[in-house]
Enzyme design. Structure first.
Site, PDB file in Angstrom:
ATOM      1  NE  ARG A  48      -3.531  -2.573  -0.008  1.00 41.27           N
ATOM      2  CZ  ARG A  48      -3.205  -3.686  -0.665  1.00 41.27           C
ATOM      3  NH1 ARG A  48      -2.097  -3.729  -1.403  1.00 41.27           N
ATOM      4  NH2 ARG A  48      -3.968  -4.759  -0.611  1.00 41.27           N
ATOM      5  CB  SER A 101      -9.779  -2.372   2.906  1.00 44.35           C
ATOM      6  OG  SER A 101      -9.053  -2.889   3.990  1.00 44.35           O
ATOM      7  CD  GLU A 106      -6.006  -0.752   2.106  1.00 45.79           C
ATOM      8  OE1 GLU A 106      -6.725  -0.919   1.110  1.00 45.79           O
ATOM      9  OE2 GLU A 106      -5.580  -1.703   2.796  1.00 45.79           O
TER      10      GLU A 106
END
Length: 306
Positions: A176, A226, A296
């Site tokens: 990420r 998410s 995230e």
């Protein structure tokens, strides 16, 4: 520069129809939250992006890049300066075993084009609701695959408006994360090198991933996807579930009862609700398991003043 000066400057380098002033950003986010952008620009050409970035750099105007708005929360105070939407840079081209896609192309669409050309390697992206630019920005991934596995290069612009062609290694793709994040670059397009496959196998894998996603994720409500990164040795959703936080609600936003890793807007929730719920979940999980949950989802913009 004041807003009138900025507007005149933008109108001197861009078509007027791609410039919006005091534009509500809730129209462009999956959470359906967010305040106004001073200037919302939707360029249709790479050269226009370069011109905007160069103008902003020369006049010390902050620039925020926005793709599909799927993994972002924008506060009600809005965003000062320029919000640059990349959604109109949405071309998708194929050549042998390669696909080149504009920053604003939906990665789901690119995955489908790969399937239609019987190319394997992008099946994992068939349910990711983001743009190519956002996918490169955060090295998006799902079900064991990620952008890092198949990207060849990305064409980017730096803060001065210079054009850069970055290889996979130069993109420094990690969990990420990427050099695009770290150096505040903007992705114009990305190229993916794939492998010839078998159509029935590609379709079967995409069908399986789609079924798994639809059965586990709360797609019936607005959400930011998410919320938390996967902490080492743990799963964020499991920690949240074991903290008895599913269904916990602040304002109009609650921890999904279907998947604890998601927060859904069930009743006109605000970015303030989202942020408060995120902080509460982080606090409880830290107290119960001594595990830090890092987000995230990106949270940007000004806090509301009232």
């Amino acid at each position: 520069m004041n807003k009138n000066d900025i507007l005149r400057g933008l109108e001197s380098i861009l078509p007027k129809d791609i410039i919006k002033v005091d534009e509500p950003l809730k129209r462009y986010t999956y959470t359906e939250t967010g305040g106004e952008a001073d200037f919302y620009l939707s360029p249709t050409k790479n050269e226009e992006v370069q011109a905007i970035v160069k103008f902003a750099h020369e006049n010390s105007i902050p620039v925020t890049y926005l793709g599909n708005g799927s993994n972002i929360i924008i506060r009600e105070g809005g965003i000062r300066g320029i919000v640059l939407s990349l959604l109109s840079l949405n071309h998708i081209e194929t050549s042998d075993d390669a696909i080149i896609a504009g920053s604003g192309a939906a990665i789901i669409d690119v995955s489908n084009v790969a399937r239609d050309h019987v190319l394997t390697g992008l099946e994992f992206a068939c349910g990711i609701p983001g743009s190519i630019g956002g996918a490169v920005f955060m090295n998006a991934g799902a079900y064991g695959g990620e952008v890092k596995d198949c990207i060849d290069y990305a064409l980017c612009v730096n803060e001065k408006g210079d054009l850069l062609k970055l290889t996979t290694a130069e993109l420094e793709l990690d969990y990420r994360n990427s050099v695009v994040q770290q150096k505040h670059l903007v992705v114009l397009e990305a190229a993916f090198t794939l492998e010839p496959g078998k159509l029935d196998e590609i379709q079967a894998k995409m069908d399986d991933l789609t079924e798994r996603r639809e059965s586990k994720q709360p797609l019936e409500f607005p959400s930011c996807g998410s919320v938390f990164q996967r902490p080492p040795g743990h799963f964020a959703g499991k920690l949240i579930q074991d903290s008895n936080l599913q269904g916990y609600r602040i304002g109009g936003v609650e921890v999904s009862t279907k998947h604890a890793g998601f927060m859904v807007n069930v009743d006109n929730g605000t970015a303030t609700d989202y942020e408060a719920l995120i902080h509460h979940v982080q606090k409880i999980v830290k107290e119960k398991f001594d595990v830090e949950l890092n987000t995230e989802v990106r949270i940007i913009g000004d806090h509301p003043t009232d």
